[in-house]
Design a protein around this motif. Sequence first.
Motif, PDB file in Angstrom:
ATOM      1  N   ALA A  88       0.821  -1.213   0.000  1.00  0.00           N
ATOM      2  CA  ALA A  88       0.000   0.000   0.000  1.00  0.00           C
ATOM      3  C   ALA A  88       0.854   1.262   0.000  1.00  0.00           C
ATOM      4  CB  ALA A  88      -0.938  -0.004   1.201  1.00  0.00           C
ATOM      5  N   GLY A  89       1.970   1.229   0.741  1.00  0.00           N
ATOM      6  CA  GLY A  89       2.843   2.393   0.806  1.00  0.00           C
ATOM      7  C   GLY A  89       3.387   2.808  -0.546  1.00  0.00           C
ATOM      8  N   PHE A  90       3.531   1.844  -1.452  1.00  0.00           N
ATOM      9  CA  PHE A  90       4.030   2.149  -2.794  1.00  0.00           C
ATOM     10  C   PHE A  90       2.905   2.487  -3.772  1.00  0.00           C
ATOM     11  CE2 PHE A  90       7.580  -0.201  -0.993  1.00  0.00           C
ATOM     12  CZ  PHE A  90       8.666   0.537  -1.450  1.00  0.00           C
ATOM     13  N   LEU A  91       1.675   2.151  -3.403  1.00  0.00           N
ATOM     14  CA  LEU A  91       0.535   2.445  -4.278  1.00  0.00           C
ATOM     15  C   LEU A  91       0.001   3.861  -4.086  1.00  0.00           C
ATOM     16  CD1 LEU A  91      -1.550  -0.884  -4.132  1.00  0.00           C
ATOM     17  CD2 LEU A  91      -0.040  -0.079  -5.951  1.00  0.00           C
ATOM     18  N   TYR A  92       0.076   4.388  -2.862  1.00  0.00           N
ATOM     19  CA  TYR A  92      -0.465   5.731  -2.604  1.00  0.00           C
ATOM     20  C   TYR A  92       0.099   6.799  -3.547  1.00  0.00           C
ATOM     21  CZ  TYR A  92      -2.954   4.474   1.723  1.00  0.00           C
ATOM     22  OH  TYR A  92      -3.839   3.943   2.639  1.00  0.00           O
ATOM     23  N   PRO A  93       1.427   6.846  -3.758  1.00  0.00           N
ATOM     24  CA  PRO A  93       1.956   7.897  -4.642  1.00  0.00           C
ATOM     25  C   PRO A  93       1.464   7.785  -6.084  1.00  0.00           C
ATOM     26  CG  PRO A  93       3.695   6.973  -3.279  1.00  0.00           C
ATOM     27  CD  PRO A  93       2.506   6.079  -3.109  1.00  0.00           C
ATOM     28  N   LEU A  94       0.983   6.599  -6.472  1.00  0.00           N
ATOM     29  CA  LEU A  94       0.490   6.406  -7.834  1.00  0.00           C
ATOM     30  C   LEU A  94      -0.970   6.817  -7.980  1.00  0.00           C
ATOM     31  CD1 LEU A  94       2.050   2.886  -8.565  1.00  0.00           C
ATOM     32  CD2 LEU A  94       3.005   5.142  -9.100  1.00  0.00           C
ATOM     33  N   ALA A  95      -1.657   6.992  -6.855  1.00  0.00           N
ATOM     34  CA  ALA A  95      -3.086   7.341  -6.871  1.00  0.00           C
ATOM     35  C   ALA A  95      -3.230   8.855  -6.810  1.00  0.00           C
ATOM     36  CB  ALA A  95      -3.794   6.679  -5.695  1.00  0.00           C
ATOM     37  N   LEU A  96      -3.416   9.472  -7.960  1.00  0.00           N
ATOM     38  CA  LEU A  96      -3.427  10.936  -8.049  1.00  0.00           C
ATOM     39  C   LEU A  96      -4.834  11.511  -8.110  1.00  0.00           C
ATOM     40  CD1 LEU A  96      -0.483  11.375 -10.586  1.00  0.00           C
ATOM     41  CD2 LEU A  96      -0.404  11.359  -8.075  1.00  0.00           C
ATOM     42  N   THR A  97      -5.851  10.651  -8.062  1.00  0.00           N
ATOM     43  CA  THR A  97      -7.236  11.111  -8.063  1.00  0.00           C
ATOM     44  C   THR A  97      -7.914  10.664  -6.778  1.00  0.00           C
ATOM     45  OG1 THR A  97      -8.069   9.099  -9.145  1.00  0.00           O
ATOM     46  CG2 THR A  97      -7.320  10.905 -10.574  1.00  0.00           C
ATOM     47  N   VAL A  98      -9.042  11.280  -6.481  1.00  0.00           N
ATOM     48  CA  VAL A  98      -9.780  10.916  -5.267  1.00  0.00           C
ATOM     49  C   VAL A  98     -10.217   9.458  -5.314  1.00  0.00           C
ATOM     50  CG1 VAL A  98     -11.863  11.357  -3.908  1.00  0.00           C
ATOM     51  CG2 VAL A  98     -10.580  13.275  -4.868  1.00  0.00           C
ATOM     52  N   SER A  99     -10.742   9.032  -6.458  1.00  0.00           N
ATOM     53  CA  SER A  99     -11.202   7.648  -6.583  1.00  0.00           C
ATOM     54  C   SER A  99     -10.041   6.673  -6.448  1.00  0.00           C
ATOM     55  CB  SER A  99     -11.916   7.439  -7.917  1.00  0.00           C
ATOM     56  OG  SER A  99     -11.057   7.742  -9.006  1.00  0.00           O
ATOM     57  N   ILE A 172       8.130   1.019   4.617  1.00  0.00           N
ATOM     58  CA  ILE A 172       9.356   0.498   5.236  1.00  0.00           C
ATOM     59  C   ILE A 172       9.085  -0.018   6.646  1.00  0.00           C
ATOM     60  CG2 ILE A 172      11.627   1.151   6.127  1.00  0.00           C
ATOM     61  CD1 ILE A 172      11.824   3.100   3.731  1.00  0.00           C
ATOM     62  N   VAL A 173       8.328   0.754   7.416  1.00  0.00           N
ATOM     63  CA  VAL A 173       8.021   0.349   8.791  1.00  0.00           C
ATOM     64  C   VAL A 173       7.169  -0.914   8.800  1.00  0.00           C
ATOM     65  CG1 VAL A 173       6.929   1.034  10.958  1.00  0.00           C
ATOM     66  CG2 VAL A 173       8.237   2.703   9.652  1.00  0.00           C
ATOM     67  N   SER A 174       6.250  -1.034   7.843  1.00  0.00           N
ATOM     68  CA  SER A 174       5.443  -2.246   7.739  1.00  0.00           C
ATOM     69  C   SER A 174       6.326  -3.447   7.413  1.00  0.00           C
ATOM     70  CB  SER A 174       4.364  -2.072   6.671  1.00  0.00           C
ATOM     71  OG  SER A 174       3.433  -3.130   6.707  1.00  0.00           O
ATOM     72  N   PHE A 175       7.343  -3.232   6.576  1.00  0.00           N
ATOM     73  CA  PHE A 175       8.296  -4.307   6.270  1.00  0.00           C
ATOM     74  C   PHE A 175       9.030  -4.755   7.536  1.00  0.00           C
ATOM     75  CE2 PHE A 175      12.757  -5.386   5.506  1.00  0.00           C
ATOM     76  CZ  PHE A 175      12.601  -6.566   4.795  1.00  0.00           C
ATOM     77  N   LEU A 176       9.442  -3.804   8.338  1.00  0.00           N
ATOM     78  CA  LEU A 176      10.141  -4.149   9.583  1.00  0.00           C
ATOM     79  C   LEU A 176       9.247  -4.968  10.510  1.00  0.00           C
ATOM     80  CD1 LEU A 176      11.982  -0.778  10.335  1.00  0.00           C
ATOM     81  CD2 LEU A 176      12.962  -2.894   9.408  1.00  0.00           C
ATOM     82  N   SER A 177       7.948  -4.670  10.496  1.00  0.00           N
ATOM     83  CA  SER A 177       7.021  -5.408  11.361  1.00  0.00           C
ATOM     84  C   SER A 177       6.900  -6.862  10.942  1.00  0.00           C
ATOM     85  CB  SER A 177       5.631  -4.743  11.358  1.00  0.00           C
ATOM     86  OG  SER A 177       4.905  -5.043  10.179  1.00  0.00           O
ATOM     87  N   VAL A 178       7.003  -7.132   9.650  1.00  0.00           N
ATOM     88  CA  VAL A 178       6.924  -8.523   9.183  1.00  0.00           C
ATOM     89  C   VAL A 178       8.278  -9.215   9.322  1.00  0.00           C
ATOM     90  CG1 VAL A 178       7.451  -8.162   6.731  1.00  0.00           C
ATOM     91  CG2 VAL A 178       5.917  -9.982   7.386  1.00  0.00           C
ATOM     92  N   ALA A 179       9.376  -8.464   9.220  1.00  0.00           N
ATOM     93  CA  ALA A 179      10.708  -9.048   9.374  1.00  0.00           C
ATOM     94  C   ALA A 179      10.902  -9.599  10.783  1.00  0.00           C
ATOM     95  CB  ALA A 179      11.776  -7.996   9.057  1.00  0.00           C
ATOM     96  N   VAL A 180      10.315  -8.928  11.764  1.00  0.00           N
ATOM     97  CA  VAL A 180      10.470  -9.343  13.163  1.00  0.00           C
ATOM     98  C   VAL A 180       9.874 -10.719  13.422  1.00  0.00           C
ATOM     99  CG1 VAL A 180       9.711  -8.824  15.520  1.00  0.00           C
ATOM    100  CG2 VAL A 180      10.612  -7.000  14.079  1.00  0.00           C
ATOM    101  N   ILE A 181       8.765 -11.031  12.762  1.00  0.00           N
ATOM    102  CA  ILE A 181       8.057 -12.271  13.094  1.00  0.00           C
ATOM    103  C   ILE A 181       8.527 -13.479  12.294  1.00  0.00           C
ATOM    104  CG2 ILE A 181       5.986 -11.077  13.874  1.00  0.00           C
ATOM    105  CD1 ILE A 181       4.665 -11.665  11.246  1.00  0.00           C
ATOM    106  N   PHE A 182       9.430 -13.269  11.318  1.00  0.00           N
ATOM    107  CA  PHE A 182       9.999 -14.417  10.623  1.00  0.00           C
ATOM    108  C   PHE A 182      10.837 -15.238  11.610  1.00  0.00           C
ATOM    109  CE2 PHE A 182       9.308 -12.226   6.472  1.00  0.00           C
ATOM    110  CZ  PHE A 182       8.667 -13.285   5.836  1.00  0.00           C
ATOM    111  N   GLY A 183      10.633 -16.531  11.623  1.00  0.00           N
ATOM    112  CA  GLY A 183      11.367 -17.390  12.543  1.00  0.00           C
ATOM    113  C   GLY A 183      10.630 -17.691  13.827  1.00  0.00           C
ATOM    114  N   MET A 184       9.509 -16.997  14.063  1.00  0.00           N
ATOM    115  CA  MET A 184       8.722 -17.289  15.264  1.00  0.00           C
ATOM    116  C   MET A 184       8.044 -18.651  15.118  1.00  0.00           C
ATOM    117  SD  MET A 184       6.983 -13.612  16.265  1.00  0.00           S
ATOM    118  CE  MET A 184       5.841 -14.424  17.366  1.00  0.00           C
ATOM    119  N   LYS A 185       7.801 -19.323  16.234  1.00  0.00           N
ATOM    120  CA  LYS A 185       7.192 -20.648  16.231  1.00  0.00           C
ATOM    121  C   LYS A 185       5.676 -20.547  16.103  1.00  0.00           C
ATOM    122  CE  LYS A 185      10.825 -22.590  19.192  1.00  0.00           C
ATOM    123  NZ  LYS A 185      11.117 -23.236  20.501  1.00  0.00           N
TER     124      LYS A 185
END
Length: 392
Positions: A88-99, A172-185
């Motif tokens: 989503a973080g990469f899609l927002y800059p591409l959305a230049l209209t309200v819709s 980026i912050v969302s990526f860090l949140s998923v990186a933390v949980i890799f390896g959890m049981k």
Amino acid sequence: MTEVVNFRRNKQFWLLCLSTALFFSSFNMILPELPHYLESIGGARFIGLHITVFTITALISRPFSGKLTDTIGRIPIMIVGATVGIIAGFLYPLALTVSGFLLVRLFHGFSTGFKPTATSAYVADIVSSKERGIAMGYLGLFTSTGMAIGPMVGPYISDAFGMQGLFYASSIVSFLSVAVIFGMKETLPKTEKLTAKLFLVKWDDFFEVKVLPVAITFLLTLIPFGIVLSLIPNLSDHLNIPNRGIFYTIFVAASLFVRLVAGKVSDKYGRVPVLIVASFLIGVSMIIIGLATTQTMFYIAAIIFGVAAGMNGPTVFAWNIDRSDENHRGRAMATLYIFLEFGIGFGALVSGWIYQNNSDLFVYAFGFGAVSAFIATIYLVYFQVRYGSERV
């Protein structure tokens, strides 16, 4: 499922808390700037709708996330939720209209439809029943920390790097949140492979009847939160407060350690008494916000709202787990989040409709939130009289 009596020594619990803080920070950091951004692309009359559409897909996805959490596992669903935030973080800059912007908000809503459901089920698996309140208090502490840091730093990032930079930072912050949980049981004892039939949900997958009293309470107390998310940036501008995220920072900071105390108190004395006080204070804070004509009143209301939220959050989640079936914790958490999303979305939608970009109508919009909170108070008092405190 095996319960861990002392969750404080459980590494998985603290990794999950860190992931939660990062996840909530990721999408909350853009919230204070969204109303202004929506106005800048010609969407002034859609103020409040950006919250509503976000909650729509979160709400729709709950039955699926609940079922998948109880079948393929907690970890995969958490990863899916955080990954949506990255995209989503990469899609927002591409959305230049309200819709286009609103379509991205719809997509982004899937993130909160998945990750928190699985997170709560995971915590329920590893915490003993006697410590649920305090454990949810700690999880709420990290949630609140993320919710506080995000809106606080978001405006600074926007000022320095523009809205595109802010959207990328969120990713980026969302990526860090998923990186933390890799390896959890994984805590689900028996998992299934992902198949098409798992996406076929029945009516039973939508609601866990046992937790409906909890869900009703949460809905009524989250309608005010939807109003706060929708209108606080506008009220901040009206009161000449330069940082639109300061209210969120104050109320979250006020809620931090209250969460730990409230959770512990609810473990000892019961969930309902704590929730009665919390819902009443939410109503009081809504009245003060609606009547605020000075920054001092505004900040006092933020503190009261924060204290109330700190009492409400961990207690509701602990109560929900108390009432849930061990084999359907994902469904129980999904039920709670369905009502959460509906409450926030409904509050944002109605408050935007009441407000109509007219500062004279703030009092009526926040007054609507006060009425909802006081109805919750009355409902809880009735529940207390009829069924008791529901102590663990």
